[in-house]
Design an enzyme around this catalytic site. Structure first.
Site, PDB file in Angstrom:
ATOM      1  N   ASP A 421       0.780  -1.262  -0.010  1.00 23.47           N
ATOM      2  CA  ASP A 421      -0.156  -0.253   0.418  1.00 23.47           C
ATOM      3  C   ASP A 421       0.736   1.086   0.015  1.00 23.47           C
ATOM      4  O   ASP A 421       2.137   0.632   0.521  1.00 23.47           O
ATOM      5  CB  ASP A 421      -0.776   0.139   1.021  1.00 23.47           C
ATOM      6  CG  ASP A 421      -0.049   0.241   2.470  1.00 23.47           C
ATOM      7  OD1 ASP A 421       0.832  -0.624   2.435  1.00 23.47           O
ATOM      8  OD2 ASP A 421      -0.660   0.551   3.552  1.00 23.47           O
ATOM      9  N   GLU A 422       0.455   2.596  -0.566  1.00 26.68           N
ATOM     10  CA  GLU A 422       0.819   3.712  -0.364  1.00 26.68           C
ATOM     11  C   GLU A 422       1.999   3.884  -0.680  1.00 26.68           C
ATOM     12  O   GLU A 422       3.186   4.628  -0.189  1.00 26.68           O
ATOM     13  CB  GLU A 422       0.970   3.880   0.944  1.00 26.68           C
ATOM     14  CG  GLU A 422      -0.702   4.345   1.723  1.00 26.68           C
ATOM     15  CD  GLU A 422      -0.757   4.737   3.220  1.00 26.68           C
ATOM     16  OE1 GLU A 422      -1.411   5.890   3.503  1.00 26.68           O
ATOM     17  OE2 GLU A 422       0.463   4.039   3.847  1.00 26.68           O
ATOM     18  N   VAL A 423       2.355   3.418  -1.858  1.00 26.31           N
ATOM     19  CA  VAL A 423       3.914   3.872  -3.031  1.00 26.31           C
ATOM     20  C   VAL A 423       3.668   5.368  -3.559  1.00 26.31           C
ATOM     21  O   VAL A 423       2.245   6.121  -3.850  1.00 26.31           O
ATOM     22  CB  VAL A 423       3.309   2.349  -3.747  1.00 26.31           C
ATOM     23  CG1 VAL A 423       4.629   3.147  -4.577  1.00 26.31           C
ATOM     24  CG2 VAL A 423       3.982   1.128  -3.183  1.00 26.31           C
TER      25      VAL A 423
END
Length: 649
Positions: A421-423
């Site tokens: 997540d949240e790259v």
């Protein structure tokens, strides 16, 4: 056998000394006979132990409890009136009824989570002593040792209820309280999504004055749940100073969802193994079955990975803030005995940093970029920043070693959590410009997708060439159209959806045929509502999610979702603003409210206002059980509300 062999040795010795004289032929025959007899007895006993069917084995356990309280003079007594306990002054203390006993016998059952099948309960109780507990089981499969350990846990929980060091056994209403467990598929020792956790519990009189609890289940995991239910039919009466149990009961039960998870983050703030074991005790009490261990992040890497020791050496907060391989294995076994599987997550490619900076010194180049970069707000969601370097081939070699050790430590063969997540694409864009990699993509989501495909290939290689049946990824832009269908195989990838319940992510994923685990931030994020922890950027998710919110959240009903692809739900607790000192209070009883939602999935009456009184009283009883088991669970309301059921609603 050993006695005969000893006679043989002494006989032989005395003959040599001359005190006993025999003819040489007679001596040889005697010695040969004794030798053959010893060998025969040895093989007979060995065969009996290995092959003989043992119809029932009985175990008794006891230990010293320190949960003592001084005797109290009854001030109040409770009468059952219209299925509700009403308090009045105790005119005759000798005839007073305690709230504990009235609550267990009046009105609804005090089971949590409420069973999904039919339940019948007697309206009377029996006194018994914990030393009268006996265990029987004819199961001889691979799960037998787990069954034995689970009964020992049950026994310990019962003893933990006692508040008197020497309460008499003479006042018992029964001569023996026998618990019998029958498991039809005793070879199942690992929990999987299709594992049958159903059970049947029948509590009834046995013989002249005995009591018997018969538990039948398809697997150990169902039997363990039945033991938990049985423990909830037992309580301590502070007036009579003895243990009591419902006189008779039948319960049939099975979960509504196969995945009932709890995620705890141990990277922002370290949690000791003891604190995590307390959490597992709470999970077992509420029939949650998956501990999702978010064990590392950009702040720290506390896990000692056998093949990659530099991760913890350079990434942990301190040498005593690490988890050794033996500690992890021990925790995994501790969880399994309590019906919980442990899923280790090392989030990638984002949420890495501290612990990943040793690449250049080992000749592997930069394994991570943007590590501790400032201003952090340009390169990550919260400080410190860090993401894996997708352009470095050594990264994938390191991941394969890491995955192999995570598989071995957890013992998981079905579920693997890769994070995902949240790259931050700006991080990759800025730090890959010196190579050709960044210029090969008009959309860096493609780079993200290719990294994920390569990581999945390395996971398969780390698993001996076998594909994991289910790989879990956090919901992100990569799990949205059009990327999700291009890079993520719906037959293999499970998406853990953490977004808001009103977002379109969940229904879109389900309509595209993806399996999901729901962790909606506005209902099941238990770390929210404690204010901001920094001055810049969004540092808090408000408001606080009370237990009522966790309990009432039923997204499959609200959005009319297809439950066939919903594996279950998971409550999440990120650790920016707490450590092990407040772990219990952050979780309980809110996680217990969530647990009933994913075990029983009780219907919500849209016409009724709020939550029914029965839920409040049962949850308060369950909170008190957790306290008895050593957890510092938060109070639901003032004690006056407990002593006056219905008066606060």
């Amino acid at each position: 056998m050993f006695a005969l062999c000893l006679i043989y040795a002494r006989f032989h010795e005395r003959g040599r000394c001359g005190r006993i004289r025999m003819k040489q032929g007679e001596l040889r025959r005697a010695l040969l006979l004794i030798t053959l007899l010893c060998a025969f007895l040895f093989f007979y006993l060995y065969w009996q132990q290995s092959n003989k069917y043992i119809p029932a084995a009985i175990y008794r356990f006891s230990h010293i409890t320190t949960n003592y309280k001084k005797p109290i003079q009854p001030q109040w007594t409770w009468d059952c009136v219209n299925k509700r306990c009403e308090r009045r002054y105790a005119d005759d203390p000798l005839k007073a009824t305690s709230l504990a006993t009235c609550g267990m016998l009046c009105g609804s059952t005090q089971l949590w989570p409420q069973p999904t099948g039919p339940v019948t309960m007697a309206s009377k109780a029996l006194r018994f002593h914990h030393r009268q507990l006996a265990f029987e089981s004819a199961s001889l499969g691979a799960s037998r040792s787990l069954i034995d350990e689970a009964f020992a846990v049950f026994n310990s929980n019962v003893i933990g209820l006692t508040e008197a060091p020497d309460y008499p056994i003479e006042g018992s209403d029964v001569s023996e309280f026998t618990v019998n467990i029958a498991v039809s598929n005793a070879d199942v020792v690992k929990l999987k999504l299709k594992t049958d956790e159903s059970y049947s519990l029948v509590l009834k009189a046995s013989g002249k004055d005995g009591l018997r609890a018969d538990i039948t289940a398809k697997t150990f995991f169902g039997a363990r749940g039945a033991l938990e239910t049985l423990s909830q039919l037992i309580w301590w009466d502070p007036y009579d100073r003895t243990l009591k149990v419902i006189k008779a009961a039948t319960v049939r039960d099975k979960p509504a969802f196969p995945y009932r998870g709890l995620m705890v983050d141990t990277s922002r703030n370290f949690m000791s193994i003891d604190s995590l074991k307390r959490m597992l005790v709470g999970m077992a009490a509420n029939k949650l079955n998956a501990f999702h261990w978010h064990i590392s992040d950009s702040q720290s890497f506390p896990l000692i990975v056998p093949s990659l020791p530099l991760l913890a050496k350079t990434g942990s907060y301190a040498p005593d803030m690490t988890y050794s391989p033996d500690e992890v294995r021990d925790l995994v076994h501790f969880a399994r005995v309590r019906g919980v599987r442990v899923i280790l997550e090392v989030d990638t490619p984002a949420h890495v940093g501290n612990g990943w900076s040793w690449g250049p010194t080992e000749g592997l180049g930069e394994l991570a970029v943007c590590v501790n970069e400032r201003p952090w707000s340009l390169y990550c969601g919260e400080p410190p920043c860090g993401q894996l370097n997708p352009d470095n081939p050594h990264v994938y070699d390191v991941l394969q070693k890491l995955y192999g050790d995570l598989i071995e430590l957890s013992g998981e063969t079905e579920l693997f959590h890769m994070g995902g997540d949240e790259v931050n694409l700006e991080c990759w864009s800025q730090h890959l410009q010196r190579t050709s990699a960044a210029y090969n993509y008009t959309d860096l989501h493609e780079l993200w997708g290719e990294f994920t495909v390569k990581a999945l290939q390395r996971l398969t290689a780390a698993n001996g060439g076998k594909r994991f049946p289910h790989v879990i990824l956090w919901s992100s832009k990569l799990t949205k159209r059009p990327y999700v269908n291009k890079y993520l195989d719906k037959t293999r990838v499970v998406v853990q959806n953490w977004g808001g319940s009103q977002w379109t992510d969940t229904p879109e994923l389900l309509s595209d045929g993806y399996k999901v685990i729901i962790s909606h931030v506005d209902a099941w994020y238990l770390d929210c509502g404690f204010g901001r922890w920094r001055e810049t950027g969004e540092a808090a998710c408000d408001p606080y999610r009370p237990w009522q919110t966790a309990y009432q959240h039923r997204p499959w009903q609200l959005q009319r979702l297809d439950k066939r692809l919903i594996l279950g739900g998971e409550a999440c607790l990120w650790s920016e603003q707490f450590d092990e000192g407040s772990l219990d209070a952050r979780l309980w009883p809110r996680a217990a409210a969530f647990a009933e939602r994913v075990w029983s999935d009780p219907r919500l009456d849209a016409a009724a206002y709020g939550i029914q009184e029965d839920v409040y009283t049962r949850l308060n009883t369950q909170r008190n059980r957790l306290v008895k088991r050593g957890l510092s669970a938060e109070a639901l309301w003032p004690e006056w509300c407990s002593q006056n059921p219905g008066m606060c609603l």
